[in-house]
Design a protein around this motif. Sequence first.
Motif, short mmCIF file in Angstrom:
data_model
loop_
_atom_site.label_atom_id
_atom_site.label_comp_id
_atom_site.label_asym_id
_atom_site.label_seq_id
_atom_site.Cartn_x
_atom_site.Cartn_y
_atom_site.Cartn_z
N LEU A 108 4.89 23.16 -8.36
CA LEU A 108 4.80 22.02 -7.44
C LEU A 108 5.36 22.40 -6.07
O LEU A 108 6.53 22.74 -5.95
N ASP A 109 4.50 22.35 -5.05
CA ASP A 109 4.90 22.76 -3.70
C ASP A 109 5.46 21.60 -2.88
O ASP A 109 6.45 21.75 -2.17
N ARG A 110 4.80 20.44 -2.95
CA ARG A 110 5.15 19.36 -2.02
C ARG A 110 4.69 18.02 -2.58
O ARG A 110 3.62 17.91 -3.16
N VAL A 111 5.50 16.99 -2.34
CA VAL A 111 5.15 15.61 -2.66
C VAL A 111 5.42 14.78 -1.41
O VAL A 111 6.55 14.70 -0.94
N VAL A 112 4.36 14.16 -0.88
CA VAL A 112 4.48 13.32 0.30
C VAL A 112 4.12 11.89 -0.09
O VAL A 112 3.07 11.66 -0.70
N THR A 122 0.85 -1.19 0.00
CA THR A 122 0.00 0.00 0.00
C THR A 122 0.89 1.24 0.00
O THR A 122 1.82 1.34 0.79
N VAL A 123 0.58 2.18 -0.91
CA VAL A 123 1.36 3.41 -1.03
C VAL A 123 0.40 4.56 -1.26
O VAL A 123 -0.54 4.46 -2.07
N LEU A 124 0.63 5.66 -0.57
CA LEU A 124 -0.14 6.88 -0.79
C LEU A 124 0.79 7.99 -1.22
O LEU A 124 1.81 8.23 -0.58
N MET A 125 0.44 8.67 -2.33
CA MET A 125 1.14 9.89 -2.74
C MET A 125 0.15 11.05 -2.65
O MET A 125 -0.95 10.97 -3.20
#
Length: 360
Positions: free
Chosen positions: A157-161, A62-65
């Motif tokens: 693009l501000d942020r990638v979590v 399981t992965v969340l972006m």
Amino acid sequence: MGIYKKSSGLIFDDRFDSGSIHSRYTLSPSDAISIDNTLGQVIMPHTDNDTSIMFDVPEEQTVLMEVTADYVPTELLDEGGIIIWEDGYHRLEFLESKDTTTREYSKWRALKKGNKWTFYADRGSGWEIFDTAPMVAEKMGVILKNREQDNFDTINLDRVVVCKSDKITVGNLPMGYSVYLCDPDGNSVASAVVEPNWTGCEIELPAVPYNGIIRVYDTQGTLLSSLGAFDIYGGDIYLFGTELKVVWNGKELNKETDTYLGTMYDNQILVQMILQNPSKEKPAKTISLGILKYMETFGYEWADICHDDGADMPTGAFSKLLDMGNLPPLGERKFWMKVERMEDRFQIKPLHFILDINHT
């Protein structure tokens, strides 16, 4: 006893205010993408081909972006958003385009479960689900479509979590206990109750990271423990208990099944153990160790503990409860455990007891 963080769900959390882009990203075209150091944003312009910034899909099941970007397309064919990439011919794209309602989706999400991908967007009032599709993907990231035309917008693009889930797990709880996720002011935003035959529960996060508080209540509604406010990531695992460890012969005592201390010879088992505080930041205060009864089994009656004064053998008095004082971060303290045959008793099953730890 209280809530402590067992493991983190964070894979990476990238802001772009350092003047560089991490080497995990593949840029295409490599010379088109830049960084605005003043705003702390990656600037993705339209090019003759699609513009993309991608990274390898993590191996987790399981992965969340979650992507935060400044992008408000106002013209037809100006499209950008999330890309899930298998190869040059197979991909999934979740794109924002001209919106006649003039409502901007400020955040996008892609949630992977196995090989199934689900896409969400949020324009300030909560997550909306849009689509689900299967794909065995190699890369994922952000894409901007089509060539430059008048009034086409860049993706800033501000942020990638990226983390291991959209939920947190709080475990080691009895049936009927409640877990609340609260904002920094203590207001509840989500909750769950431990169901029958379960030992914990999951709570979905409204954002990752979510700066909040986790609280645990018993079946009577009494607050037992509170943790936070701090940044919480999807996939974080929290347990109700103690973070302190007891080590014997170089290994931690098992928290889920029995630890075998050996066979009793000459009516006694005597072992030296170490109480450790593995935290690098938090001290443990007013620590007590106690011998408790395990279910309805015999065993704790013959078990006792005492302080270690540095001698080869214990010289102090043994008891069922031991005051261990305070432990600083990464601190440790030795103690002795004795299991002694006190009376004639015949049984085939091993003796069982619990070593209980309490602290603040």
